[in-house]
Structure formats: structure tokens, C-alpha cells
Design an enzyme around this catalytic site. Sequence first.
Site, short mmCIF file in Angstrom:
data_model
loop_
_atom_site.label_atom_id
_atom_site.label_comp_id
_atom_site.label_asym_id
_atom_site.label_seq_id
_atom_site.Cartn_x
_atom_site.Cartn_y
_atom_site.Cartn_z
N HIS A 123 32.25 14.63 6.50
CA HIS A 123 31.08 14.36 7.35
C HIS A 123 30.00 13.76 6.43
CE1 HIS A 123 27.48 15.46 9.73
NE2 HIS A 123 28.29 15.56 10.76
N ASP A 200 32.90 22.86 2.89
CA ASP A 200 32.13 22.63 4.11
C ASP A 200 32.89 23.30 5.25
OD1 ASP A 200 31.23 21.69 6.52
OD2 ASP A 200 31.15 19.59 5.93
N GLN A 203 33.24 23.44 10.64
CA GLN A 203 34.17 23.50 11.77
C GLN A 203 35.15 24.68 11.65
OE1 GLN A 203 33.95 21.69 14.45
NE2 GLN A 203 32.48 20.19 13.71
N LYS A 226 27.48 25.80 15.70
CA LYS A 226 28.87 25.45 16.03
C LYS A 226 29.71 26.72 16.21
CE LYS A 226 28.55 21.26 13.30
NZ LYS A 226 28.55 20.14 14.23
N CYS A 364 29.85 10.84 12.62
CA CYS A 364 29.25 11.01 11.28
C CYS A 364 30.30 10.94 10.18
CB CYS A 364 28.46 12.32 11.18
SG CYS A 364 27.05 12.38 12.26
N1 PMP Z 1 30.22 19.13 8.27
C1 PMP Z 1 31.00 19.07 9.34
C2 PMP Z 1 32.49 19.09 9.15
C3 PMP Z 1 30.44 18.98 10.61
O1 PMP Z 1 31.23 18.93 11.68
C4 PMP Z 1 29.04 18.97 10.75
C5 PMP Z 1 28.38 18.85 12.10
N2 PMP Z 1 28.97 17.91 12.96
C6 PMP Z 1 28.26 19.06 9.60
C7 PMP Z 1 28.88 19.14 8.37
C8 PMP Z 1 26.76 19.08 9.65
O2 PMP Z 1 26.33 20.23 10.30
P1 PMP Z 1 24.81 20.41 10.73
O3 PMP Z 1 24.43 19.17 11.48
O4 PMP Z 1 24.82 21.61 11.58
O5 PMP Z 1 24.03 20.57 9.49
#
Ligand code: PMP
Length: 405
Positions: A123, A200, A203, A226, A364
Site C-alpha cells: 500500500h 503492515d 488487512q 478495518k 493505493c
Molecule cells: N496498508 C494496507 C495493506 C491497507 O489496506 C491500508 C488501508 N487501505 C493501509 C495500509 C493504510 O491504512 P490507514 O489508511 O488506515 O492508515
Amino acid sequence: MFQIDQIRTTFPLINQGSQQSPPLAYLDNAATTQKPLEVIQRIQAYYENENANIHRGIYDLARQATDDYEAARQKAKNLLNAAKTEEIIFTRGTTESINLVAQSFLDAQLKAGDEVVITAMEHHSNLVPWQMLCKKRGASLKIIPVNDAGEVILEEYRQMLNDKTRMVALVHISNSLGTINPIVEMTQLAKQKGIPVLIDGAQSVSHMEIDVQALDCDFFAFSGHKMYAPTGIGVLYGKAAHLNAMEPYQYGGEMIRTVGYEESTFNTLPHKFEAGTPNIAGAIGLGAAIDFIQKIGLPHIHQHLDDLLQYATEKLGNIQGLRLIGTAQQKTSIVSFLLDDVHPHDMGTILNESGVAIRAGHHCTMPLMRRFGIPGTARASFAVYNTKAEIDQLAEALKKVQAIF
Ligand code: PMP
């Protein structure tokens, strides 16, 4: 027992949505999940009965609020099986957790010629902070490639690790492909060479049991929103030895021990990394979400999501002209796809008319989309309250898309 009807009624938005015509099929859970009553009511109760600023109050209400906030930290500690409660830092979410590590941990160590390793499926929030830091320090960002199924190529990763590698940052579950990365093996490979590892878990934390001690990762980041908790709250787990040695991330109230006009000294963990009044209600809501998840049980949730993935893969796989993007052997709860040559945004718009909420775009992960030679995908992602009937609704709506185009 996993009782889907009961679970659905506990989510007001899902419950109301199911009574609409057409019913709402909320399949954008990788972006954010809906919130159960337990979480909503806990936040309401906090504001109605317990609201006060924390850590400095000497009256009952402030003590109560502090206890609630710290109880949430304890729940997060248990969720990750961290060794110590002070290893849990509340942040705004995964993005802030990763930025904190990049700026307070790695920046002080990174030199020209050093390397930082990430996967091709990160991401942007686990890519851009490292990219910017590498540029600032003259270091380079190394990308572990993925195969056509969307799996990291481990052999390439192995060869990438060397005495210039200062950090490995890995996504546990890809938000674009659903791939579950082999983080146990990948973490071990880095740790054998003494390289710190950040995972990270945005998910993964709501899908499977995490044990940061068994994993031996140095940092683990996740977001509350999430995993059925509010927005604006998340966690950074870090090994105490690292956190103690790191510079603070932000300066101000709460994070100090003594302040003078010339010098200040800083608080102990975890407060050193929580400058200012934190998101107290958010943390308490996160605690309630952790209770919710643990009441159902992560193994049950994982099984349910795997069943939905299998069903969706078969169902969508039967649609002529549909191409799945991401077919890893180890995969969960996310189906990314393209349909004929319909643009994903057009698909999303037409699906919306059938009550189906999916995400369309690059998710993203722009470099990953480039790797697959596509502008983006349509993505359906599942949570604990989703059903096979909603996947049928998606499949039917996709047939309508085909009829229109
Ligand atoms: N890493 C992953 C794998 C994600 O799916 C996301 C959110 N789509 C993020 C990081 C970023 O998370 P946040 O926007 O809640 O900071």
C-alpha cells in the site's frame, strides 16, 4: 457458534441496508468495515458517562477515563500477544504507525548506500514513507517482485538481503490482491541477518491470530477502522528495546517528564510516543471492537472469510470475460477483477445501482497495478457479516454490466 444472522443484526448499517430495495451488499471492507452496536454504544457510553482528559486527572471521572483508555491498550496487547503493555502505542492508524517508525527509528540510522526492502504489493502508506527517507539519506528502496499470481518471489527476496539492508517492511495481506504473504518465513530470513522487520497488518489483524513474539517482528502496524472500530485510531507495536532507544515522534504535552526553557526530558513508554490529548473515545471503541472479534473468535472469522472467498472465486470465475487479478495459493477475503474491457469505475457505478458497494481503482497500490499492466481493478472485499447471497447479488449485477456494455 458462528451465527451470521445474529452477527448481521448487530451491525445497524448492515441491518438497515438489508431492508432497502435493492438490498445493500457492502463489499468494500478492505477500505473500512462497518461498526457493531457494541462499539457504537461503548463510545456513546464513554461520552455520556465517562468523558474526561486522561493521565493527569486527580478526580474520579479522570481516573475512570484513564483506566478505560489503558484497558484498551491491554486488549491490544493481548490481541497481538505483545510481551509488554508499553509496547503498544496508539496512533491514528497504520499510516501514522509506519511514518512513526520511518522517522523515529530508521531516519537516525539510514546512511547513503543503505537499502530498505519492501514488496511490490505495498500500500502507498508502506512505500512512500520509506521512499522519501531513502531519497533524503541517499539510500535505495529495493522491491521484492511478485509473480503473475501475485505472490512474492522468495528466492529474489533471499538474494536481496545483504549487509546494506537496514529495514524490511512487508504487507501481511495485500489489500489489492488478497495475497497472504509468508511473513513467518520472510521475517525469519531478515532476522537471521539481524535486519529489523515491520509488518503492515492493516488487512490481517481482523482475519487471523497474530503473535508478535512468535513472529519476532520488530514492529507491527494496524488500523482500528478495518477491524470494526472507529476511524482515527490504530496501533503501532514495537519492541520495547527499540521504542526506548528511539527519538520521540512528536513533541508536546503528555510525552514529557520535565520541561524547562532550555531543556526537556521525556516520559517513559508508551507515553513518549503519544503527544497531546489522544483519541480517547477511539481507543475505547477499539477495545470494544477487539472484544467483539474475540467473542466470535478469529479462527471462526477466518473460516467464514475463506468460505466466502472460495464461493466468490467460483461464482465470478464462471462469468465469461471476467479476469481475476491475484490468484495466490495463500489468499483471503479479497477478489480483484476486470470484466471484458469495462473500466472498473464504470463497473462500480453500475453495481451501485444494484445495491452493490465495491471499490474501483488502484487501491493505493499504483506500482502494483503497473506491474500487472492495468489501470486498476474492481475489488470486492468481505467481512464477518457478508453472505453468499451478497456474492450472488454481485454476480447478477456483473451480468447486468455485461448486458449494458
Ligand atoms: N496498508 C494496507 C495493506 C491497507 O489496506 C491500508 C488501508 N487501505 C493501509 C495500509 C493504510 O491504512 P490507514 O489508511 O488506515 O492508515
